[in-house]
Write a protein that holds these residues in place. Structure first.
Motif, PDB file in Angstrom:
ATOM      1  N   MET A   1      45.145  33.257  51.783  1.00 55.04           N
ATOM      2  CA  MET A   1      43.769  33.221  52.257  1.00 55.04           C
ATOM      3  C   MET A   1      43.187  31.838  51.964  1.00 55.04           C
ATOM      4  SD  MET A   1      42.299  36.934  51.068  1.00 55.04           S
ATOM      5  CE  MET A   1      43.077  38.453  51.622  1.00 55.04           C
ATOM      6  N   VAL A   2      42.519  31.256  52.961  1.00 54.93           N
ATOM      7  CA  VAL A   2      42.068  29.884  52.813  1.00 54.93           C
ATOM      8  C   VAL A   2      40.753  29.684  53.560  1.00 54.93           C
ATOM      9  CG1 VAL A   2      43.403  29.130  54.823  1.00 54.93           C
ATOM     10  CG2 VAL A   2      42.714  27.445  53.106  1.00 54.93           C
ATOM     11  N   VAL A   3      39.879  28.879  52.980  1.00 49.41           N
ATOM     12  CA  VAL A   3      38.733  28.306  53.674  1.00 49.41           C
ATOM     13  C   VAL A   3      38.823  26.818  53.415  1.00 49.41           C
ATOM     14  CG1 VAL A   3      37.298  30.354  53.424  1.00 49.41           C
ATOM     15  CG2 VAL A   3      37.214  28.604  51.654  1.00 49.41           C
ATOM     16  N   PRO A   4      38.151  25.976  54.228  1.00 53.81           N
ATOM     17  CA  PRO A   4      38.269  24.533  54.033  1.00 53.81           C
ATOM     18  C   PRO A   4      37.969  24.113  52.604  1.00 53.81           C
ATOM     19  CG  PRO A   4      37.140  25.019  56.082  1.00 53.81           C
ATOM     20  CD  PRO A   4      37.332  26.334  55.379  1.00 53.81           C
ATOM     21  N   GLY A   5      38.956  23.501  51.946  1.00 56.00           N
ATOM     22  CA  GLY A   5      38.750  22.969  50.603  1.00 56.00           C
ATOM     23  C   GLY A   5      39.295  23.812  49.478  1.00 56.00           C
TER      24      GLY A   5
ATOM     25  N   LEU B   1      41.850  27.459  48.298  1.00 57.70           N
ATOM     26  CA  LEU B   1      42.972  28.278  48.755  1.00 57.70           C
ATOM     27  C   LEU B   1      43.357  29.266  47.667  1.00 57.70           C
ATOM     28  CD1 LEU B   1      45.465  28.744  50.722  1.00 57.70           C
ATOM     29  CD2 LEU B   1      46.612  26.956  49.417  1.00 57.70           C
ATOM     30  N   ILE B   2      43.700  30.490  48.051  1.00 59.69           N
ATOM     31  CA  ILE B   2      44.214  31.499  47.124  1.00 59.69           C
ATOM     32  C   ILE B   2      45.522  32.037  47.682  1.00 59.69           C
ATOM     33  CG2 ILE B   2      43.838  33.736  46.024  1.00 59.69           C
ATOM     34  CD1 ILE B   2      40.885  33.284  46.112  1.00 59.69           C
ATOM     35  N   PHE B   3      46.585  31.969  46.879  1.00 61.90           N
ATOM     36  CA  PHE B   3      47.845  32.618  47.222  1.00 61.90           C
ATOM     37  C   PHE B   3      47.875  33.991  46.554  1.00 61.90           C
ATOM     38  CE2 PHE B   3      49.088  28.153  47.784  1.00 61.90           C
ATOM     39  CZ  PHE B   3      49.735  28.222  49.023  1.00 61.90           C
ATOM     40  N   ILE B   4      48.215  35.021  47.316  1.00 61.31           N
ATOM     41  CA  ILE B   4      48.236  36.384  46.792  1.00 61.31           C
ATOM     42  C   ILE B   4      49.604  36.991  47.056  1.00 61.31           C
ATOM     43  CG2 ILE B   4      47.101  38.637  46.792  1.00 61.31           C
ATOM     44  CD1 ILE B   4      44.751  37.260  48.220  1.00 61.31           C
TER      45      ILE B   4
ATOM     46  N   PRO C   1      47.291  44.525  46.693  1.00 55.65           N
ATOM     47  CA  PRO C   1      46.281  44.746  47.730  1.00 55.65           C
ATOM     48  C   PRO C   1      44.962  44.074  47.359  1.00 55.65           C
ATOM     49  CG  PRO C   1      46.551  46.722  46.394  1.00 55.65           C
ATOM     50  CD  PRO C   1      47.562  45.726  45.895  1.00 55.65           C
ATOM     51  N   ALA C   2      44.553  43.115  48.157  1.00 52.66           N
ATOM     52  CA  ALA C   2      43.312  42.378  47.892  1.00 52.66           C
ATOM     53  C   ALA C   2      42.500  42.308  49.176  1.00 52.66           C
ATOM     54  CB  ALA C   2      43.619  40.981  47.377  1.00 52.66           C
ATOM     55  N   ILE C   3      41.187  42.354  49.039  1.00 53.78           N
ATOM     56  CA  ILE C   3      40.307  42.221  50.189  1.00 53.78           C
ATOM     57  C   ILE C   3      39.389  41.028  49.978  1.00 53.78           C
ATOM     58  CG2 ILE C   3      40.358  44.668  50.790  1.00 53.78           C
ATOM     59  CD1 ILE C   3      37.655  44.968  49.415  1.00 53.78           C
ATOM     60  N   ARG C   4      39.052  40.375  51.064  1.00 54.33           N
ATOM     61  CA  ARG C   4      38.160  39.214  50.985  1.00 54.33           C
ATOM     62  C   ARG C   4      36.711  39.693  50.937  1.00 54.33           C
ATOM     63  NH1 ARG C   4      37.821  34.244  55.405  1.00 54.33           N
ATOM     64  NH2 ARG C   4      36.103  33.100  54.393  1.00 54.33           N
ATOM     65  N   ARG C   5      35.901  39.071  50.068  1.00 51.68           N
ATOM     66  CA  ARG C   5      34.493  39.405  49.939  1.00 51.68           C
ATOM     67  C   ARG C   5      33.648  38.291  50.550  1.00 51.68           C
ATOM     68  NH1 ARG C   5      32.808  43.332  46.276  1.00 51.68           N
ATOM     69  NH2 ARG C   5      30.765  42.669  47.058  1.00 51.68           N
ATOM     70  N   THR C   6      33.516  38.312  51.868  1.00 53.56           N
ATOM     71  CA  THR C   6      32.742  37.276  52.549  1.00 53.56           C
ATOM     72  C   THR C   6      31.256  37.369  52.231  1.00 53.56           C
ATOM     73  OG1 THR C   6      32.617  38.714  54.492  1.00 53.56           O
ATOM     74  CG2 THR C   6      34.393  37.086  54.449  1.00 53.56           C
ATOM     75  N   ASP C   7      30.804  38.559  51.777  1.00 51.21           N
ATOM     76  CA  ASP C   7      29.387  38.717  51.468  1.00 51.21           C
ATOM     77  C   ASP C   7      28.957  37.896  50.265  1.00 51.21           C
ATOM     78  OD1 ASP C   7      31.157  40.671  50.195  1.00 51.21           O
ATOM     79  OD2 ASP C   7      29.348  41.381  49.178  1.00 51.21           O
TER      80      ASP C   7
ATOM     81  N   ASP D   1      40.754  50.215  35.747  1.00 45.60           N
ATOM     82  CA  ASP D   1      39.627  49.965  34.849  1.00 45.60           C
ATOM     83  C   ASP D   1      38.394  49.483  35.589  1.00 45.60           C
ATOM     84  OD1 ASP D   1      41.121  50.671  32.616  1.00 45.60           O
ATOM     85  OD2 ASP D   1      41.928  48.647  32.385  1.00 45.60           O
ATOM     86  N   GLY D   2      38.490  49.383  36.901  1.00 45.70           N
ATOM     87  CA  GLY D   2      37.357  48.912  37.690  1.00 45.70           C
ATOM     88  C   GLY D   2      37.746  47.726  38.553  1.00 45.70           C
ATOM     89  N   PRO D   3      36.868  47.320  39.478  1.00 48.04           N
ATOM     90  CA  PRO D   3      37.189  46.218  40.380  1.00 48.04           C
ATOM     91  C   PRO D   3      37.125  44.865  39.677  1.00 48.04           C
ATOM     92  CG  PRO D   3      34.982  47.046  40.814  1.00 48.04           C
ATOM     93  CD  PRO D   3      35.578  47.950  39.779  1.00 48.04           C
ATOM     94  N   VAL D   4      38.018  43.961  40.097  1.00 52.07           N
ATOM     95  CA  VAL D   4      38.044  42.587  39.593  1.00 52.07           C
ATOM     96  C   VAL D   4      37.751  41.654  40.757  1.00 52.07           C
ATOM     97  CG1 VAL D   4      39.442  40.770  38.549  1.00 52.07           C
ATOM     98  CG2 VAL D   4      39.711  43.127  37.779  1.00 52.07           C
ATOM     99  N   LEU D   5      36.746  40.796  40.592  1.00 54.89           N
ATOM    100  CA  LEU D   5      36.412  39.790  41.595  1.00 54.89           C
ATOM    101  C   LEU D   5      36.964  38.445  41.126  1.00 54.89           C
ATOM    102  CD1 LEU D   5      32.725  40.730  42.462  1.00 54.89           C
ATOM    103  CD2 LEU D   5      34.679  40.854  43.996  1.00 54.89           C
ATOM    104  N   PHE D   6      37.795  37.841  41.970  1.00 62.67           N
ATOM    105  CA  PHE D   6      38.399  36.560  41.642  1.00 62.67           C
ATOM    106  C   PHE D   6      37.938  35.535  42.674  1.00 62.67           C
ATOM    107  CE2 PHE D   6      41.676  33.314  41.662  1.00 62.67           C
ATOM    108  CZ  PHE D   6      41.888  33.101  40.302  1.00 62.67           C
TER     109      PHE D   6
END
Length: 356
Positions: A1-5, A7-10, A15-21, A37-42
């Motif tokens: 997953m990448v946006v300009p500047g 990058l995250i390799f998964i 299973p990971a979902i992007r949080r555009t919000d 144990d709950g959701p982790v936001l990275f």
């Protein structure tokens, strides 16, 4: 997953979902991993040098909307050199320095990088509201083509803790393609913004396309394969052949196909048993090096819900739980006091007999 500047390799098994919000008008990227144990936001973030405080203010506003049950790990190049991170206070007064410190304090975050990452300054940060989930933070040699040092750390989330979410796919085989084409033809492709670069335009078009597809085409849940990880490629090939012959037999129903299916089924059965036996042998040989793998395998095949059956000890049957525990305790004590190879071989043979 990448946006300009950024990058995250998964890894594909996570299973990971992007949080555009949570993403603002800056070089920032967020993913969410669901654990027991709950959701982790990275998140990853890049703050260009000499930028104003607006970017950090927008990020602070986004993070402040995250519920308290989430574990947050935000890392990246913040380019804020004049901060005393032991107190999270500015050493030089400026709007950017004040904003980054407010972001840390307002969201109860902790900065974990303690060594300089460029010259004498800590520019690359790890911010988290749950320091116990991040360990072994270390600054290593310069990145190729960069004047910054790399920051490595361990995220303490094991693969057993990750909740495997079911994957939903578009069922194109049952779709009304004429209706889909009709709806798709009304997408105003000429209105897709191109000022922010080709990557942004591509992502914008994909969002339009899939939102149209999901409104017309039904979905189906994709079930993960439950193939054992220790099966060899030859065994997996036999299983695929068995499925193919089974479908042919159901369609045609010939005696030849029935005999062929029975022969392949017997072969698959013997091959899977052999693979499992080899796996048990390898686990027993490496028990002292990695006992956790052994117990994970044992739990997977025995199941956690089944009670331990009565044990035979000194020519008698033991059914009391406390007595069983004492017998196992004595046995494990003997495991860790084995010194000679002959005794070790007998121990491995004993375990294999127990499993069989």
């Amino acid at each position: 997953m990448v946006v300009p500047g950024v990058l995250i390799f998964i890894k594909s098994s996570i299973p990971a979902i992007r949080r555009t919000d949570l993403e603002t008008h800056c070089e920032m990227f967020w993913i969410q991993i669901q654990t027991r144990d709950g959701p982790v936001l990275f998140g990853v973030f890049y703050h260009p040098p000499n930028s104003d405080a607006t970017i950090l203010e927008e990020m602070n506003a986004a993070i402040s909307t995250i519920p308290g049950k989430y574990s947050i790990v935000l890392c990246g190049d913040f380019n804020v050199p004049n901060i005393d991170w032991s107190l999270a206070t500015p050493t030089v007064s400026s709007p950017v320095n004040s904003t980054i410190c407010s972001l840390v304090h307002d969201n109860f975050l902790t900065q974990l990088v303690s060594s300089p990452t460029r010259g004498d300054h800590i520019l690359d940060l790890i911010l988290t509201n749950n320091p116990s989930c991040v360990s072994n933070v270390r600054v290593v040699d310069n990145l190729p083509g960069s004047d910054h040092d790399a920051v490595e750390f361990d995220l303490s989330v094991s693969s057993d803790d990750i909740v495997q979410s079911s994957r939903v796919l578009l069922n194109y085989s049952k779709a009304d393609l004429h209706e889909f084409q009709e709806v798709l033809s009304h997408i105003p492709c000429n209105c897709i913004p191109t000022d922010n670069g080709i990557e942004y335009a591509w992502q914008y078009w994909k969002d339009l396309f899939f939102s149209t597809a999901t409104s017309v085409i039904s979905t189906v849940k994709w079930k993960q394969s439950k193939m054992k990880q220790w099966f060899t490629s030859a065994t997996l090939h036999l299983i695929r052949v068995k499925r193919r012959v089974y479908h042919q037999m159901k369609c045609l129903g010939s005696d030849l196909l029935k005999a062929k299916y029975k022969a392949i089924s017997n072969l698959v059965h013997s091959q899977t048993r052999k693979d499992t036996s080899d796996h048990v042998t390898n686990l027993s040989k490496s028990y002292f090096a990695n006992s956790k793998k052994f117990w994970n395998f044992l739990n997977s095949i025995k199941g956690r819900r089944h009670p331990i059956p009565p044990l035979k000890h000194n020519d008698s049957s033991v059914s009391n739980d406390s007595s069983k525990a004492n017998i196992f305790n004595q046995f494990f004590h003997s495991v860790f006091t084995v010194e000679d190879n002959n005794s070790l071989s007998e121990l491995r043979q004993s375990w294999k007999s127990t499993l069989n």
